[in-house]
Design an enzyme around this catalytic site. Structure first.
Site, mmCIF file in Angstrom:
data_model
loop_
_atom_site.group_PDB
_atom_site.id
_atom_site.type_symbol
_atom_site.label_atom_id
_atom_site.label_comp_id
_atom_site.label_asym_id
_atom_site.label_seq_id
_atom_site.Cartn_x
_atom_site.Cartn_y
_atom_site.Cartn_z
ATOM 1 N N GLU A 1 -5.852 -8.399 19.692
ATOM 2 C CA GLU A 1 -6.951 -8.663 18.745
ATOM 3 C C GLU A 1 -7.947 -9.666 19.319
ATOM 4 O O GLU A 1 -9.145 -9.580 19.055
ATOM 5 C CB GLU A 1 -6.385 -9.150 17.411
ATOM 6 N N GLU B 1 2.866 -4.888 15.831
ATOM 7 C CA GLU B 1 3.230 -5.577 14.595
ATOM 8 C C GLU B 1 4.178 -4.760 13.705
ATOM 9 O O GLU B 1 5.029 -5.323 13.029
ATOM 10 C CB GLU B 1 1.978 -5.951 13.809
HETATM 11 N N1 T1G Z 1 6.228 -15.404 19.607
HETATM 12 C C1 T1G Z 1 7.185 -16.312 19.916
HETATM 13 N N2 T1G Z 1 8.075 -16.157 20.934
HETATM 14 C C2 T1G Z 1 7.979 -15.034 21.663
HETATM 15 C C3 T1G Z 1 7.007 -14.041 21.401
HETATM 16 C C4 T1G Z 1 6.101 -14.260 20.323
HETATM 17 N N3 T1G Z 1 5.130 -13.374 20.020
HETATM 18 N N4 T1G Z 1 7.180 -13.038 22.313
HETATM 19 C C5 T1G Z 1 8.209 -13.393 23.091
HETATM 20 N N5 T1G Z 1 8.690 -14.584 22.709
HETATM 21 C C6 T1G Z 1 9.788 -15.330 23.348
HETATM 22 C C7 T1G Z 1 11.109 -14.585 23.236
HETATM 23 O O1 T1G Z 1 11.758 -14.890 22.018
HETATM 24 C C8 T1G Z 1 11.867 -15.130 24.442
HETATM 25 O O2 T1G Z 1 12.334 -16.430 24.094
HETATM 26 C C9 T1G Z 1 10.770 -15.330 25.474
HETATM 27 O O3 T1G Z 1 9.524 -15.406 24.728
HETATM 28 C C10 T1G Z 1 10.685 -14.189 26.463
HETATM 29 O O4 T1G Z 1 10.593 -12.998 25.670
HETATM 30 C C11 T1G Z 1 -1.800 -11.834 14.328
HETATM 31 C C12 T1G Z 1 0.653 -11.152 13.348
HETATM 32 C C13 T1G Z 1 5.790 -10.094 25.516
HETATM 33 C C14 T1G Z 1 6.777 -7.874 26.130
HETATM 34 O O5 T1G Z 1 5.408 -8.532 18.863
HETATM 35 O O6 T1G Z 1 7.269 -7.837 23.092
HETATM 36 O O7 T1G Z 1 0.551 -10.979 16.807
HETATM 37 O O8 T1G Z 1 14.804 -15.973 24.452
HETATM 38 O O9 T1G Z 1 12.701 -11.948 26.557
HETATM 39 O O10 T1G Z 1 11.254 -9.166 28.260
HETATM 40 O O11 T1G Z 1 -1.888 -9.512 14.189
HETATM 41 O O12 T1G Z 1 8.452 -10.770 24.533
HETATM 42 O O13 T1G Z 1 13.409 -17.032 26.269
HETATM 43 O O14 T1G Z 1 13.923 -18.322 24.139
HETATM 44 O O15 T1G Z 1 11.011 -10.566 25.254
HETATM 45 O O16 T1G Z 1 9.372 -10.414 29.497
HETATM 46 C C15 T1G Z 1 2.987 -9.475 18.044
HETATM 47 C C16 T1G Z 1 6.662 -9.707 21.103
HETATM 48 C C17 T1G Z 1 3.339 -10.679 17.236
HETATM 49 C C18 T1G Z 1 5.204 -9.272 21.099
HETATM 50 C C19 T1G Z 1 7.730 -9.978 27.040
HETATM 51 N N6 T1G Z 1 3.526 -9.584 19.396
HETATM 52 N N7 T1G Z 1 7.130 -10.013 22.454
HETATM 53 O O17 T1G Z 1 8.996 -9.390 27.237
HETATM 54 O O18 T1G Z 1 10.466 -11.441 27.578
HETATM 55 S S1 T1G Z 1 2.736 -10.551 15.586
HETATM 56 C C20 T1G Z 1 4.740 -9.097 19.680
HETATM 57 C C21 T1G Z 1 7.432 -9.006 23.324
HETATM 58 C C22 T1G Z 1 1.042 -10.693 15.756
HETATM 59 C C23 T1G Z 1 -1.211 -10.558 14.841
HETATM 60 C C24 T1G Z 1 0.237 -10.396 14.550
HETATM 61 C C25 T1G Z 1 8.023 -9.438 24.644
HETATM 62 C C26 T1G Z 1 7.049 -9.354 25.826
HETATM 63 P P1 T1G Z 1 13.715 -16.974 24.792
HETATM 64 P P2 T1G Z 1 11.282 -11.667 26.212
HETATM 65 P P3 T1G Z 1 10.056 -10.059 28.235
#
Ligand code: T1G
Length: 677
Positions: A105, A125
């Site tokens: 976004e 999301e």
């Molecule tokens: N927020 C907080 N922590 C996150 C995070 C996030 N969005 N994404 C990953 N982490 C942490 C995860 O818990 C782990 O922590 C570490 O980072 C590595 O993650 C406003 C409301 C980006 C593809 O859904 O898909 O935006 O275990 O093991 O395999 O409209 O992380 O090391 O303590 O998964 O390299 C939308 C979610 C949010 C993306 C990387 N975004 N993340 O994968 O590492 S809602 C998502 C992923 C939003 C808006 C809305 C994957 C990754 P720890 P990982 P990875």
């Protein structure tokens, strides 16, 4: 505390940089820093253009999920993005890694977007039970149209930079190693031109030309989105982009977003997001434990399981030597593997070249000697302790020292199997779920002597082959099957007491499972393991087999099947069950669907509590991970343990007591102590 946002001047272009490991989540400090940096840039006349990029592994990967459920702290993302988009100076997003959710976004609110070839963009999301909350559902359809926007917003899967360029989401694909300089040059080339704003575009012109597009899309997703709230909300939000002025569309999105954010489904799916990541960690195994290199895998048994297990490694580019006892079994097994790959290729999910590459890594043999140089051997032979111990004794003799020996047993004692070897530290369970090349769950069964490096290696290997691993201790049925047996016990008891077997299936289907136990029995075949003596009837299944009802395979099992395999409940079966129950002295009565649901699911929670109390699972969320990935527990309830906390552990205890079912002290204590495991 230093801001995660810094700026670097490149003459008349300002580069705004986020450094917020691990994934540049858009937490409060990032949002504030972004807003301030862009505000200063826009107010400084010597700055003619802005580039936004991130350090580390990826462009912003979304909002900070750890902030959800807490009181919001400004500035909020939509306001920061609107201010940025309103600028007359070109703002360029420079994307690498995965620009996801709020990150996508941010890019949509920029005037231009450039990315390296390996970058991906997505709005995942829905996988958190949400929809985009910073105008993603309104800007995206204005850039790419409804047909391209719908799968991104409703499916939640990222698209490649190539695909993003094709649909108009990306303006340019730049050099893999020259993102910043190429983005600066691109920004400079736009100075002095009117800036394009996604919010000013016309949305869904394709949806106007083809008004059925939304209903057709919804129907095409029916199976995948059954029971989930967010996908339908996502469709409504995208549809609104074409029906309402931008500001009203954003209001509609916000309304849908907040309803989801405060609902139980999103809480459950956010719980699962962290649960899946937590499951990969073993509390007493340091994260820097050295790993054993796995360059060659041996698999014993080329049946359904052995073949499926092998495919996981072949698909990940790891060579496999598969061993059978007879040439025809070997050829049958490898032939099945090739057919499975070819079917995947027919569905467009693999290329024929990938099929050949995978199969080229497969070696088949009749001799244990060919396993000598394997780094890991997994046996998938007959579920019998003596047979397994013979196999492990032989492996211990033949396979090089330091190699891991794993059993695919689904319930046998891994510690006892280890006694057949002189290397118990290198023995553990790797319990795959059928079909092993499809099901994501891997139960890693930790023996009492299993070494840390062996465990760490197998947990990492699980990720490499695309599995979700959870560690189980050694107990009958480990985590999943041990809890399944409790559900099965009640399913059988319920139909003996008069419950309609189709009601049992329907209750689980309505709860969100893919199917119920009796439908599953028909699919697998009721006659599996039947002694073939129709005069000997000691169970309902034997009674059905005696009546020639073997399941879907011969058109009748618990259900009757027509040519199209549509199933209908059978009065004959209902009578067979009633007759059998009467002979067993069981009174038959009407049983409600509520009682069925409670008696099927509450004993599973109780068994999960016992598993936790015995230390057979590290944490309750691991049990959720097992059931969601191994048995189809509906993701939107978060798994059995999270679901129990949501409805109230005291409710579960009261229900078990109402039916005279066992209540573990641990469950009772957790119910009385705050309702959390
Ligand atoms: N927020 C907080 N922590 C996150 C995070 C996030 N969005 N994404 C990953 N982490 C942490 C995860 O818990 C782990 O922590 C570490 O980072 C590595 O993650 C406003 C409301 C980006 C593809 O859904 O898909 O935006 O275990 O093991 O395999 O409209 O992380 O090391 O303590 O998964 O390299 C939308 C979610 C949010 C993306 C990387 N975004 N993340 O994968 O590492 S809602 C998502 C992923 C939003 C808006 C809305 C994957 C990754 P720890 P990982 P990875």
């Amino acid at each position: 505390m230093t801001s995660p946002i810094r700026t670097e001047r490149h003459d008349d272009v300002l580069v705004v940089i986020s450094d917020n490991p691990p994934v540049n989540a858009l937490g409060q400090a990032v949002r504030a820093g972004l807003k301030d940096a862009i505000g200063e840039a826009l107010a400084n006349d010597s700055i003619k253009a802005v580039v936004i990029r991130c350090d580390g592994q990826t462009f912003f990967a979304g909002a900070d999920i750890t902030e959800f459920g807490k009181p919001p702290v400004g500035p909020n993302l939509p306001e920061a993005l609107d201010a940025m988009e309103a600028s007359d100076k070109p703002v360029v997003a420079a994307i690498h890694g995965t620009a996801l959710g709020g990150g996508c976004e941010v890019a949509l609110a920029c005037h231009y977007r450039v990315a390296v070839p390996s970058a991906k963009m997505g709005l995942p999301e829905v996988k958190l039970g949400l929809i985009p909350g910073a105008a993603g559902t309104q800007r995206l359809p204005r850039l790419v149209g409804a047909e391209a926007a719908l799968p991104m917003v409703v499916g939640g899967n990222p698209i490649s930079a190539k695909k993003a360029k094709e649909i108009g989401l990306l303006d340019k694909i730049v050099g893999e190693g020259s993102l910043e300089s190429d983005a600066i040059a691109f920004a400079r080339s736009k100075i002095g031109q009117p800036v394009p704003r996604a919010s000013e575009g016309t949305a869904n012109e394709d949806g106007v030309r083809d008004p059925d597009l939304f209903d057709r899309f919804r129907a095409s997703q029916a199976r995948q989105i059954r029971g989930f709230d967010a996908p339908n909300a996502a469709i409504e939000a995208v549809k609104a982009a074409g029906q309402l002025p931008y500001a009203d569309g954003v209001k509609k999105e916000r309304e849908l977003f907040m309803k989801l954010m405060t609902g139980t489904q999103s809480a459950a799916m956010r719980h699962y997001f962290f649960a899946e990541r937590a499951a990969n960690k073993i509390d007493d195994v340091p994260r820097d434990t050295p790993l054993i290199p796995i360059r060659k895998v041996g698999v014993i048994g080329a049946g359904t399981m052995g073949g499926g297990i092998s495919m996981n490694f072949l698909s990940a580019g790891i060579p496999v030597t598969i061993l059978e006892m007879a040439q025809d079994a070997l050829e049958r097994g490898t032939g099945t593997m090739r057919r499975n790959y070819e079917n995947t290729a027919k569905r467009g999910r693999m290329t024929t070249e990938q099929v050949e590459n995978a199969m080229s890594l497969l070696t088949s043999t009749l001799s244990y000697d060919d396993l000598a140089d394997c780094d890991l051997v997994i046996e998938a032979v007959y579920e019998n302790m003596d047979v397994k111990k013979q196999v492990f004794a032989k492996l211990d003799e033949v396979v090089k020292q330091g190699a891991i020996l794993a059993s695919n047993t689904s319930y046998l004692d891994v510690d006892e199997i280890a006694t057949a070897t002189k290397r118990p530290g290198y023995v553990l369970g790797m319990h795959f779920f059928s079909p092993a090349n499809v099901m994501k769950l891997l139960e890693v069964v930790r023996g009492k002597e299993t070494r840390h490096d062996v465990l760490a290696t197998v947990m990492k290997l699980a990720k490499t082959i695309g599995k979700v691993a959870a560690v189980s201790g050694v107990c009958p049925g480990f985590i999943g099957n041990r809890m399944l047996s409790k559900r099965q016990e009640q399913a059988n008891a319920l139909i003996m007491e008069g419950a309609n077997y189709w009601d049992v299936d329907d209750v689980l289907l309505e709860f969100g499972f893919p199917m119920g136990p009796f439908q599953m029995g028909d699919l697998a075949g009721i006659d599996i393991g039947w002694h073939r003596d129709p005069t000997k009837v000691t169970t309902i299944r034997e009674a059905l087999c005696a009546a020639g009802r073997f399941g879907q395979k011969n058109g009748k099992g618990f259900y009757d099947y027509d040519e199209a395999r549509n199933r209908t409940p059978s009065d004959e079966v209902k009578a067979i069950i009633a007759d059998f129950a009467t002979k067993e002295g069981k009174e038959q009565r009407e049983i409600s669907k509520d009682e069925i649901r409670e008696r099927l699911l509450y004993p599973m929670v109780n068994e999960g509590a016992k598993i936790l109390e015995e230390g057979m699972a590290q944490r309750s969320s691991d049990i959720d991970v097992v059931w969601i990935n191994g048995y189809g527990w509906p993701l939107y309830t978060g798994g059995p343990m999270h679901w129990a906390e949501t409805i109230g552990l005291d409710t579960v205890v009261a229900g078990l007591e109402k039916y005279g079912l066992p209540v573990s002290d641990y469950l009772k204590s957790r119910a009385e102590g705050g309702g959390k495991f």
